[in-house]
Design a protein around this motif. Structure first.
Motif, short mmCIF file in Angstrom:
data_model
loop_
_atom_site.label_atom_id
_atom_site.label_comp_id
_atom_site.label_asym_id
_atom_site.label_seq_id
_atom_site.Cartn_x
_atom_site.Cartn_y
_atom_site.Cartn_z
N VAL A 210 19.36 42.03 -10.47
CA VAL A 210 20.62 41.43 -11.18
C VAL A 210 21.62 41.30 -10.28
N SER A 211 21.79 42.01 -9.09
CA SER A 211 22.84 42.05 -8.25
C SER A 211 22.68 41.22 -6.74
N GLU A 212 24.11 40.69 -6.32
CA GLU A 212 24.14 39.91 -4.90
C GLU A 212 24.57 40.51 -4.12
N ARG A 213 25.47 41.82 -4.45
CA ARG A 213 26.11 42.70 -3.22
C ARG A 213 25.69 44.24 -3.76
N PHE A 214 25.59 44.96 -2.68
CA PHE A 214 25.53 46.31 -2.81
C PHE A 214 26.25 47.22 -1.92
N SER A 215 26.82 48.16 -2.61
CA SER A 215 27.53 49.56 -2.05
C SER A 215 26.77 50.68 -2.02
N PHE A 216 26.61 51.52 -1.07
CA PHE A 216 26.05 52.81 -0.98
C PHE A 216 26.79 53.88 -0.77
N ILE A 217 26.69 55.04 -1.68
CA ILE A 217 27.39 56.24 -1.58
C ILE A 217 26.57 57.08 -0.82
N HIS A 218 26.86 57.80 0.05
CA HIS A 218 26.13 59.21 0.53
C HIS A 218 27.11 60.13 1.19
#
Length: 253
Positions: A210-218
């Motif tokens: 469903v998404s085209e952009r991704f952000s990642f929290i670590h």
């Protein structure tokens, strides 16, 4: 104000902690209207905290939240509420009011606003329930619904608010494959109708569908922002462990 500012939701240099424990550190984030995004990361990394900060349910220790070019800090609460009406959220469990019928849940904000007649509210409620295939449940109570049905009702409630941005907090958690398919299908329909979606999840299949952009929290930091292909080719240790856990991931925090 530029056109781009008018059509974005921003977090700038956000710090947030609970009882001295750091949850988010120096997180900057942009959600552009029309760009559907997912925030990924392990459980407890601060994904849902970001949604709650954007909604005003939590207040950052420092940093700024900007919606449609307006810095929310310092604005009267009534003005903040007016601006945030552009945003609706579908919580993980649906967050329906148990003492209200499905119809009353979907029409809740419209009843509170008092701008429409009961007849007009009922028309809108039926229209939004029809969108999720649940118009026949208008007189049911949440206790009579399955988990997947509750989330679909929550989606119709978000639609009834006429918000431009719809947030999803772990929308497919606890659902069987048919329920997951239904929710993903509805999110894609919302996007096709011009809604901008922001989802937090650790379900990669749902995210990629469903998404085209991704952000990642670590570990309290936002360490990645980009496309699916860029994330899959990333060499960042936190992303590598998330995508392909090894023995090094055992009991990792």
């Amino acid at each position: 104000m530029s056109v781009s500012e008018e059509h974005t939701i921003r977090m700038e240099n956000i710090f947030y902690s609970v009882d001295g424990r750091k949850v988010l550190e120096n997180v900057s984030f942009v959600l552009e209207k029309g760009v559907n995004r997912t925030i990924l990361g392990t459980s407890g990394c601060g994904k849902t905290t970001i949604l709650k900060l954007l909604l005003g349910l939590l207040v950052p220790d420092s940093g700024r939240i900007i919606v449609a070019g307006r810095i929310l800090e310092g604005l009267p609460e009534s003005e903040q509420l007016r601006i945030r009406k552009q945003i609706a959220i579908v919580f993980q469990g649906g967050a329906l009011f148990d003492s209200m019928t499905v119809g009353e849940n979907v029409g809740y904000r419209m009843f509170q606003d008092g701008e429409l007649s009961e007849r007009e509210i009922e028309r809108v409620v039926l229209e939004k329930l029809s969108f999720v295939g649940l118009e026949d449940t208008i007189d049911f109570y949440p206790s009579q619904l399955s988990g997947g049905m509750k989330k679909r009702v929550a989606i119709s409630r978000a639609l009834a608010s006429n918000a431009d941005y719809i947030f999803f907090d772990e929308p497919t958690t606890g659902l069987d494959p048919i329920g997951v398919y239904n929710i993903c299908h509805l999110i894609l329909r919302l996007q096709a109708e011009g809604k901008t979606t922001l989802m937090v999840t650790h379900d990669m299949k749902t995210a990629f569908s469903v998404s085209e952009r991704f952000s990642f929290i670590h570990k309290t930091h936002l360490i990645f922002e980009g496309t699916r292909e860029e994330m899959l080719s990333s060499t960042l240790p936190g992303i590598l462990q998330f995508l392909s856990p090894t023995d090094e991931s055992l009991f990792a925090r």
